[in-house]
Design an enzyme around this catalytic site. Structure first.
Site, PDB file in Angstrom:
ATOM      1  N   GLU A 198       0.813  -1.221   0.000  1.00  0.00           N
ATOM      2  CA  GLU A 198       0.000   0.000   0.000  1.00  0.00           C
ATOM      3  C   GLU A 198       0.854   1.281   0.000  1.00  0.00           C
ATOM      4  O   GLU A 198       0.599   2.212   0.763  1.00  0.00           O
ATOM      5  CB  GLU A 198      -0.955  -0.009   1.200  1.00  0.00           C
ATOM      6  CG  GLU A 198      -1.936  -1.170   1.164  1.00  0.00           C
ATOM      7  CD  GLU A 198      -2.864  -1.214   2.366  1.00  0.00           C
ATOM      8  OE1 GLU A 198      -4.045  -1.558   2.183  1.00  0.00           O
ATOM      9  OE2 GLU A 198      -2.406  -0.911   3.493  1.00  0.00           O
ATOM     10  N   VAL A 199       1.855   1.316  -0.839  1.00  0.00           N
ATOM     11  CA  VAL A 199       2.709   2.501  -0.920  1.00  0.00           C
ATOM     12  C   VAL A 199       2.043   3.546  -1.813  1.00  0.00           C
ATOM     13  O   VAL A 199       1.840   3.325  -3.005  1.00  0.00           O
ATOM     14  CB  VAL A 199       4.105   2.138  -1.467  1.00  0.00           C
ATOM     15  CG1 VAL A 199       4.957   3.391  -1.619  1.00  0.00           C
ATOM     16  CG2 VAL A 199       4.790   1.133  -0.545  1.00  0.00           C
TER      17      VAL A 199
END
Length: 537
Positions: free
Chosen positions: A321-322
């Site tokens: 989830e960058v």
């Protein structure tokens, strides 16, 4: 068609009969044949674990299982000692190697049990043989589950003759806990480890940090916990705390794998060290700044400190989830991207991950990563030795993700269908039990790259007050799916065995939740009655 309500009413009556005589094992062994001969273990004083080796782990386990067998109230009982039952005085433990190291994915955990061999003087003996210390621990757990009590004689134990040959189907069988969103005391983590050992789970994935908090009280980076913990210093883990948990887990046949999530989910770290965030509009949660060489120095000093107290050959470096928004707003990162001919955030993340994995490889560590590190890598994928942790989606589409990962030759660990934080008012352990890790399209060579799975207990809504009930026995369903043969799928049989096992967990101090209506135990939950508490090696 039989209604679900009637089916479980009927199972309740079967369960009553089943508790009268147990001897079932969870997870179900690969091969188990019961003989007609019955044996009586007359007392703790007359029964011994005969072990002539030097492994402290085995000596401690022998003492622990003597307590479990003879002092913990039995949950499966017979009305009387069987006719012609022979006395059984010992379990002989034979181990090829006394190396206590558990390298999950590599260490042999197989074992063999025979109850009913006879010595030269004609007395009956039980034998447990294993190649390794962890394998012997699995066998001791199985042996303890085979034993019943007697209604009229509370100190006497009985068991049937049996021959078991057992080994896990998958070498990686994990449970993830999250101590960033809610702090868990060391005693609570020990309870989790106890439950894992009873289920033959072997990898504690410790998600230690996230945006919410950073609870590790680093000696090299003291501001991490001082500003990142929920409460300092009460809600932190010192190096001594972590070392103690690692040692405790080792004695129970569980390996600890630490996760420090990066470059995203780094808000907890940045509370104390904001200089490692990019110069963007809102760097509160990161991602960490890949254009700053000191970022990697910072991370590797932290990891090196952890390596000194957590000797695991596996590390989890996160990567999920960058959000690249901050990178794309940062003048420093924009210049860095220009200098390296990067045009997308995915290229920046791929650079970050490959550099961090390289640092791990230089220290003989194998990296596990969340699946984004693979799917967002573009033309620069991670090293082929990287373990890909497939965690989404939580519907059946995880099968396509697993197929895509293994098609490229990567080994995979599956988490997607086993998110324990997703609860319901129904018997959702059945949903977890019915998930088959190899149920995706691909040749055998691909399926051989699936080396196991893990149940994930994210911490948004659990702390020490309720995590044990949320995890067990739902994680038990995952444990059997990862240990037992693929053909072990009968829900009615599993219900009977899991209810019996859940009752045993209660009297061992694990407050496992009920499976559903009409499921009860001879001895209901009462912590004051259990001599097994967290912290007992």
């Amino acid at each position: 068609m039989m209604s679900v309500a009637f089916r479980f009413w009927a199972l309740g009556w079967l369960l009553l009969a089943n508790l009268a005589r147990g001897g079932s094992v969870w997870p179900k062994p690969a091969y188990q044949v019961q003989t007609k001969q019955e044996f009586v273990l007359s007392s703790k004083d007359l029964f011994s674990f005969r072990y002539e080796g030097m492994s402290m782990t085995i000596w401690l386990a022998a003492a622990r299982y003597r307590t479990i067998i003879f002092e913990v109230p039995t949950q499966t009982r017979r009305s009387s000692i069987p006719d012609e039952a022979m006395p059984l005085y010992e379990l002989v433990i034979q181990i090829e190697s006394e190396d206590e190291t558990l390298n999950v994915g590599e260490t042999d955990e197989s074992y063999l049990i025979t109850v009913g061999t006879y010595s030269e003087n004609g007395t009956a003996t039980a034998v447990l043989a294993a190649r390794t210390v962890p394998g012997a621990l699995r066998g001791m757990e199985t042996f303890a589950q085979l034993i019943d009590g007697i209604d009229s004689e509370p100190d006497v134990r009985v068991m049937s003759g049996v021959h078991i040959v057992d080994k896990p189907r998958f070498p990686v069988r994990g449970l993830m806990i999250d101590t960033a969103r809610h702090y868990l005391t060391t005693g609570t983590i020990q309870s989790v480890i106890d439950g894992m050992s009873y289920n033959k789970l072997n990898l504690l994935h410790w998600h230690m940090s996230d945006n919410i908090a950073f609870p590790f009280d680093s000696l090299k980076w003291p501001k991490l916990a001082k500003y990142g913990a929920h409460l300092y210093p009460s809600h932190t883990y010192t190096p001594i705390d972590v070392s103690m948990i690692v040692e405790y887990a080792k004695r129970k046949g569980v390996q600890v794998m630490i996760e420090i999530d990066s470059p995203g989910h780094a808000g907890g770290m940045l509370k104390g060290y904001p200089e490692y965030a990019p110069d963007c509009l809102n760097p509160t949660y990161g991602p960490l700044d890949p254009s700053n060489p000191d970022t990697f120095t910072f991370l590797m000093k932290l990891w090196t400190e952890l390596f000194e107290i957590v000797p695991s050959h596996l590390v989890h470096i996160g990567g999920d989830e960058v959000d690249p928004t901050c990178w794309l707003q940062s003048p420093r990162v924009q210049q860095f991207m220009k200098d390296n001919n990067f045009t997308t955030g995915e290229q920046v993340q791929s650079y970050f991950e490959r550099r961090l994995i390289g640092h791990m490889e230089a220290r003989s560590k194998r990296s596990m990563v969340w699946q984004e590190v693979f799917f967002r890598s573009g033309d620069t994928p991670p090293p082929i030795t990287t373990l890909i942790n497939v965690w989404e989606p939580h519907d059946d589409n995880w099968k396509k993700k697993l197929a895509a990962v293994t098609a490229q030759g990567y080994s995979a660990v599956l988490s997607a269908p086993w998110y324990l934080d997703q609860i319901s008012s129904t018997q959702d352990w059945i949903k977890f039990y019915q998930q088959e890790p190899l149920d995706f399209i691909g040749p055998v060579a691909q399926k051989n790259l699936v080396i196991g799975g893990e149940a994930c207990m994210w911490g948004e809504y659990v702390d020490g007050a309720n995590i044990i009930q949320r995890v067990f026995p739902r994680a038990s369903a995952v444990a059997e799916r990862l240990w037992s043969d693929r053909a072990v799928t009968d829900i009615e049989d599993a219900t009977l065995r899991l209810q019996e096992f859940r009752c045993k967990l209660l009297t061992r101090g694990i407050q496992a939740e009920s499976l559903g209506p009409n499921n009860y135990c001879i001895e209901e939950w009462d912590v004051s009655k259990s001599p097994i508490h967290p912290g007992i090696l």
